[in-house]
Design an enzyme around this catalytic site. Sequence first.
Site, mmCIF file in Angstrom:
data_model
loop_
_atom_site.group_PDB
_atom_site.id
_atom_site.type_symbol
_atom_site.label_atom_id
_atom_site.label_comp_id
_atom_site.label_asym_id
_atom_site.label_seq_id
_atom_site.Cartn_x
_atom_site.Cartn_y
_atom_site.Cartn_z
ATOM 1 N N ILE A 145 17.510 34.578 39.942
ATOM 2 C CA ILE A 145 16.552 34.441 38.848
ATOM 3 C C ILE A 145 16.783 35.587 37.853
ATOM 4 C CG2 ILE A 145 14.825 33.208 40.206
ATOM 5 C CD1 ILE A 145 13.263 35.874 40.401
ATOM 6 N N LYS B 135 29.883 38.012 41.856
ATOM 7 C CA LYS B 135 29.552 36.644 41.405
ATOM 8 C C LYS B 135 28.041 36.423 41.471
ATOM 9 C CE LYS B 135 34.071 34.891 42.887
ATOM 10 N NZ LYS B 135 34.795 36.127 43.276
ATOM 11 N N GLY C 24 45.830 40.078 44.381
ATOM 12 C CA GLY C 24 45.415 40.578 45.689
ATOM 13 C C GLY C 24 46.540 40.511 46.687
ATOM 14 N N ARG C 25 46.554 39.433 47.481
ATOM 15 C CA ARG C 25 47.447 39.323 48.643
ATOM 16 C C ARG C 25 48.931 39.561 48.379
ATOM 17 N NH1 ARG C 25 44.463 33.959 50.408
ATOM 18 N NH2 ARG C 25 44.174 34.012 48.141
HETATM 19 O O1 C5P Z 1 44.766 37.470 47.041
HETATM 20 P P1 C5P Z 1 44.588 36.846 45.709
HETATM 21 O O2 C5P Z 1 45.580 37.323 44.671
HETATM 22 O O3 C5P Z 1 44.506 35.345 45.783
HETATM 23 O O4 C5P Z 1 43.186 37.382 45.251
HETATM 24 C C1 C5P Z 1 42.473 36.860 44.200
HETATM 25 C C2 C5P Z 1 41.182 37.578 44.087
HETATM 26 O O5 C5P Z 1 40.497 37.048 42.981
HETATM 27 C C3 C5P Z 1 40.245 37.429 45.286
HETATM 28 O O6 C5P Z 1 39.585 38.667 45.443
HETATM 29 C C4 C5P Z 1 39.254 36.363 44.893
HETATM 30 O O7 C5P Z 1 37.976 36.639 45.374
HETATM 31 C C5 C5P Z 1 39.287 36.442 43.397
HETATM 32 N N1 C5P Z 1 39.250 35.153 42.728
HETATM 33 C C6 C5P Z 1 38.276 34.889 41.827
HETATM 34 N N2 C5P Z 1 38.259 33.713 41.136
HETATM 35 C C7 C5P Z 1 39.202 32.824 41.327
HETATM 36 C C8 C5P Z 1 40.217 33.089 42.229
HETATM 37 C C9 C5P Z 1 40.213 34.285 42.929
HETATM 38 O O8 C5P Z 1 37.418 35.710 41.619
HETATM 39 N N3 C5P Z 1 39.196 31.720 40.596
#
Ligand code: C5P
Length: 246
Positions: free
Chosen positions: A77, A73, A218-219
């Site tokens: 600059i 993310k 992820g989880r």
């Molecule tokens: O564990 P989970 O399925 O919630 O993981 C989602 C992943 O996506 C995390 O690594 C989180 O940093 C990322 N994420 C993201 N933008 C979002 C939601 C989650 O980059 N809006």
Amino acid sequence: MAPENNGENTPQSCERLIIALDFDSKEKALALVELLGERIGIYKVGYQLFMREGMGLVRELVALGKKVFLDLKMGDIDRTIAAALRAVPEGVEFVTINGGKATVAAAREGRGKRDRPLILSLTFLSSLDQDDLRALMMNENLELDEYIRVFTRRSIEAGCDGVVASGESIREIRHEFGNRLVIVAPGIRPEGKTRNDHKRALTPTMAIQYGADYLVVGRPITEANNSIGVADAIIREANAAFAGRD
Ligand code: C5P
């Protein structure tokens, strides 16, 4: 007698499913990669793992034949963003940029003539909703849909390849911008699984029907007792939804 191999024992894979390796160590991350084997070709490395293992792990994943979504993310600059993009190693398929038009343009400049990594703009975190947006922007009248639409248009004009988007906004973005961009969707939860911190979660099927190109999970997989079983169920669901749509 050995059972006839009718294909049922061969696990399905899904090229458009990305697993978020949100672990505290390389050992745990690589153990999951090994466990999932050929099922999964793209892994997301974000802050949690990157802060511990850095680019060394990214290179290891690439050496294993995996593509990497480097989810840092990045916002800074323009000169710094361009320099960072020049340093992104081969095999990184996606990076995330947190900024507006100028930041995306700087990322493109840094990427130069290479066609990878694809540059994704972050729209709005799926752990946040319209009330959070209004509080953040100090604007009581701001509509989340409108914000995401304008933000996405500017990102496309600046040359980003896609966006990270969640919930209903996937449908809005696909409808408004057609196939001009890649949509990567986190906040995916199979039916009946906990939503954790996501206020705008979607099932794999819904996200794909709305227009997502890639799902990030992820989880539900990394914290499951049976990661393979959950992954296989998501792969089957995603492949069926992509087949029904494409
Ligand atoms: O564990 P989970 O399925 O919630 O993981 C989602 C992943 O996506 C995390 O690594 C989180 O940093 C990322 N994420 C993201 N933008 C979002 C939601 C989650 O980059 N809006």
